[in-house]
Write an enzyme that holds these catalytic residues in place. Structure first.
Site, short mmCIF file in Angstrom:
data_model
loop_
_atom_site.label_atom_id
_atom_site.label_comp_id
_atom_site.label_asym_id
_atom_site.label_seq_id
_atom_site.Cartn_x
_atom_site.Cartn_y
_atom_site.Cartn_z
N ASP A 237 14.71 0.14 0.96
CA ASP A 237 15.38 0.06 2.26
C ASP A 237 16.48 -1.00 2.14
OD1 ASP A 237 15.82 0.42 5.00
OD2 ASP A 237 14.30 -1.03 5.56
N ARG B 8 -0.32 6.95 7.09
CA ARG B 8 -0.13 7.00 5.63
C ARG B 8 -0.71 8.29 5.05
NH1 ARG B 8 1.42 1.80 3.85
NH2 ARG B 8 0.51 0.06 5.01
N LYS C 232 17.08 4.58 1.08
CA LYS C 232 17.88 4.52 2.32
C LYS C 232 19.10 3.65 2.03
CE LYS C 232 14.71 3.81 5.86
NZ LYS C 232 14.23 3.04 7.03
N PHE D 285 13.73 5.52 10.60
CA PHE D 285 12.41 5.00 10.25
C PHE D 285 11.48 6.18 10.03
CE2 PHE D 285 8.25 3.09 10.69
CZ PHE D 285 8.42 1.96 9.91
N VAL D 286 11.02 6.34 8.79
CA VAL D 286 10.22 7.52 8.44
C VAL D 286 8.77 7.13 8.14
CG1 VAL D 286 12.22 8.80 7.58
CG2 VAL D 286 10.92 7.34 6.01
N ASP E 141 7.38 3.12 -2.35
CA ASP E 141 7.57 4.27 -1.46
C ASP E 141 9.04 4.45 -1.08
OD1 ASP E 141 7.56 1.92 0.03
OD2 ASP E 141 6.12 2.61 1.53
N ARG F 60 0.80 -1.20 0.00
CA ARG F 60 0.00 0.00 0.00
C ARG F 60 0.84 1.26 0.00
NH1 ARG F 60 -3.68 -1.73 5.08
NH2 ARG F 60 -2.62 -3.74 4.94
N GLY F 61 2.12 1.09 0.32
CA GLY F 61 2.99 2.25 0.60
C GLY F 61 3.10 3.29 -0.49
P1 IMP Z 1 12.94 -3.39 1.65
O1 IMP Z 1 12.45 -4.66 1.03
O2 IMP Z 1 13.73 -3.62 2.89
O3 IMP Z 1 13.67 -2.48 0.69
O4 IMP Z 1 11.69 -2.64 2.20
C1 IMP Z 1 10.74 -2.12 1.43
C2 IMP Z 1 9.48 -1.85 2.21
O5 IMP Z 1 9.67 -1.74 3.64
C3 IMP Z 1 8.95 -0.52 1.78
O6 IMP Z 1 8.13 -0.67 0.64
C4 IMP Z 1 8.19 -0.05 3.00
O7 IMP Z 1 6.88 -0.53 2.95
C5 IMP Z 1 8.90 -0.67 4.18
N1 IMP Z 1 9.82 0.32 4.84
C6 IMP Z 1 11.15 0.35 4.76
N2 IMP Z 1 11.66 1.39 5.46
C7 IMP Z 1 10.59 2.03 5.97
C8 IMP Z 1 10.46 3.22 6.78
O8 IMP Z 1 11.42 3.91 7.16
N3 IMP Z 1 9.18 3.56 7.11
C9 IMP Z 1 8.09 2.86 6.72
N4 IMP Z 1 8.17 1.76 5.96
C10 IMP Z 1 9.41 1.34 5.58
MG MG Z 2 6.09 -1.20 0.93
#
Ligand code: IMP
Ligand code: MG
Length: 174
Positions: free
Chosen positions: A102, A164, A130, A151-152, A99, A42-43
């Site tokens: 990470d 959101r 990030k 964490f944002v 969104d 949903r992000g």
């Molecule tokens: P990744 O697979 O670790 O790159 O994470 C991706 C997903 O983790 C993003 O689409 C977000 O939904 C969630 N996420 C990662 N960092 C944050 C944050 O700082 N705040 C809120 N959601 C996050």
């Molecule tokens: Mg996400």
């Protein structure tokens, strides 16, 4: 949670300005191509809605859902497909929109998945990046803001299923 103080990191206006610039770049890059924007729910729903309105080339838009962090701040390291790409994207130039990148695990997984579905090209676009947290070798092709390891929340990003709808990006003051 409700009593925590907000620290605004990126304002509404900054987001708006960056998205307008990015939309112009994407419009130029995808001229004459078959653009398919694939938005990860949903992000990225708010980012996608604002971004596609700044894109001036013909664009198809689809949504898919992957498992998220749930209520935790840490990734489980595995990605589950909850709702797959709703269209035949064979021959399309797919732009995955999320969104935030990470660890990069989600974007990496979706990119592989979309390539296997026969897309002509696959690129990644995220509102936030990030890089300090990356565990897999991936970088968004298009990104609005690089941020430090915080964490944002807001503008589509959640904490415990809330926030959101907040129109700017913030973190919580300790
Ligand atoms: P990744 O697979 O670790 O790159 O994470 C991706 C997903 O983790 C993003 O689409 C977000 O939904 C969630 N996420 C990662 N960092 C944050 C944050 O700082 N705040 C809120 N959601 C996050
Ligand atoms: Mg996400």
């Amino acid at each position: 949670m409700e009593n925590k103080m907000k620290n605004i990191l990126i304002s509404e206006q900054e987001i708006k300005d960056k998205i307008k610039t990015l939309g112009a770049v994407i419009s130029k890059d995808y001229e004459g191509k078959k653009l398919y924007v694939l938005s990860l729910l949903r992000g990225s729903f708010i980012f996608t809605a604002d971004l596609v309105r700044c894109i001036e080339v013909p664009t198809k838009i689809g949504f898919m859902t992957t498992s998220s962090y749930g209520n935790n701040e840490d990734s489980t390291g595995t990605v589950k497909l909850l709702y797959d790409v709703p269209d035949n994207i064979e021959g399309y130039d797919v732009l995955i929109v999320d969104d935030i990148v990470d660890t990069g695990i989600t974007m990496n997984f979706i990119k592989d998945h979309v390539e296997k579905l026969g897309a002509n090209s696959v690129k990644c676009c995220s509102l936030l990046d990030k890089p300090d947290r990356r565990t897999v070798d991936i970088a968004p092709d298009y990104c609005c803001f690089q941020i430090p390891d915080l964490f944002v929340v807001g503008y589509g990003l959640n904490y415990g299923d809330y926030y959101r709808n907040i129109p700017y990006i913030f973190n919580f003051k300790e």
